[in-house]
Design a protein around this motif. Structure first.
Motif, PDB file in Angstrom:
ATOM      1  N   GLY A 284       0.819  -1.211   0.000  1.00 25.73           N
ATOM      2  CA  GLY A 284       0.000   0.000   0.000  1.00 25.73           C
ATOM      3  C   GLY A 284       0.845   1.250   0.000  1.00 25.73           C
ATOM      4  N   LEU A 285       1.912   1.254   0.801  1.00 29.51           N
ATOM      5  CA  LEU A 285       2.802   2.415   0.847  1.00 29.51           C
ATOM      6  C   LEU A 285       3.573   2.582  -0.458  1.00 29.51           C
ATOM      7  CD1 LEU A 285       4.159   2.289   4.498  1.00 29.51           C
ATOM      8  CD2 LEU A 285       2.497   3.870   3.535  1.00 29.51           C
TER       9      LEU A 285
ATOM     10  N   ALA B 111       2.409   1.978  -3.446  1.00 26.47           N
ATOM     11  CA  ALA B 111       1.501   2.641  -4.383  1.00 26.47           C
ATOM     12  C   ALA B 111       1.372   4.135  -4.056  1.00 26.47           C
ATOM     13  CB  ALA B 111       0.131   1.971  -4.334  1.00 26.47           C
ATOM     14  N   ILE B 112       1.262   4.450  -2.794  1.00 25.57           N
ATOM     15  CA  ILE B 112       1.161   5.857  -2.384  1.00 25.57           C
ATOM     16  C   ILE B 112       2.467   6.587  -2.698  1.00 25.57           C
ATOM     17  CG2 ILE B 112       0.968   7.385  -0.373  1.00 25.57           C
ATOM     18  CD1 ILE B 112      -0.960   5.257   0.798  1.00 25.57           C
ATOM     19  N   GLY B 113       3.604   5.941  -2.468  1.00 26.57           N
ATOM     20  CA  GLY B 113       4.897   6.547  -2.768  1.00 26.57           C
ATOM     21  C   GLY B 113       5.085   6.829  -4.245  1.00 26.57           C
ATOM     22  N   THR B 114       4.602   5.935  -5.090  1.00 24.56           N
ATOM     23  CA  THR B 114       4.687   6.158  -6.531  1.00 24.56           C
ATOM     24  C   THR B 114       3.869   7.374  -6.940  1.00 24.56           C
ATOM     25  OG1 THR B 114       4.994   3.795  -6.894  1.00 24.56           O
ATOM     26  CG2 THR B 114       4.298   5.089  -8.781  1.00 24.56           C
ATOM     27  N   LEU B 115       2.677   7.474  -6.412  1.00 23.83           N
ATOM     28  CA  LEU B 115       1.817   8.619  -6.708  1.00 23.83           C
ATOM     29  C   LEU B 115       2.444   9.923  -6.204  1.00 23.83           C
ATOM     30  CD1 LEU B 115      -0.970   9.484  -7.816  1.00 23.83           C
ATOM     31  CD2 LEU B 115      -1.854   9.170  -5.498  1.00 23.83           C
ATOM     32  N   LEU B 116       2.925   9.908  -4.971  1.00 26.65           N
ATOM     33  CA  LEU B 116       3.560  11.093  -4.393  1.00 26.65           C
ATOM     34  C   LEU B 116       4.825  11.477  -5.164  1.00 26.65           C
ATOM     35  CD1 LEU B 116       3.660  13.207  -2.128  1.00 26.65           C
ATOM     36  CD2 LEU B 116       4.940  11.547  -0.770  1.00 26.65           C
TER      37      LEU B 116
END
Length: 112
Positions: free
Chosen positions: A60-61, A63-68
């Protein structure tokens, strides 16, 4: 080495694959060490649940890191984003080391 065309028709060689290979070696070593640590520390009856929760959090992190990371690159560019992430990772490493190693911070009893 990777061969590529250079201006003027010359063929050059690149060493870009060497750092990538070293990252792969280090990643493999870290994965083995972390897996061994988990197996030794977590009780066998809860190991499956613990690994499942770990994968849920890390995936989950990621995916969030890629977006950020995409947003940071579009806002600040590559150099500023790299410096920001390097500073952030350094501060995170210092904070985690302070939290996870309390025994090393306590003064030793010298009355012995």
């Amino acid at each position: 080495m990777i061969e590529h065309s250079m201006p003027g028709g010359q063929v050059g060689r690149s060493n870009r694959c060497i750092p990538s290979g070293l990252i792969g070696v280090v990643d493999t070593i870290v994965a083995v060490l972390l897996t061994t640590f988990r197996v030794k520390v977590i009780p066998e009856e809860t190991l499956g649940q613990a690994v499942g929760m770990l994968l849920l959090v890390t995936d989950g992190l990621a995916a969030i890191g890629t977006l950020l990371g995409g947003y940071l690159l579009s806002w600040f560019g590559t150099t500023s984003t790299g410096m920001l992430l390097t500073g952030g990772m350094f501060m995170l490493a210092v904070a985690v080391s302070r939290v996870t190693t309390p025994a090393q911070r306590q003064p030793h009893d010298r009355a012995n």
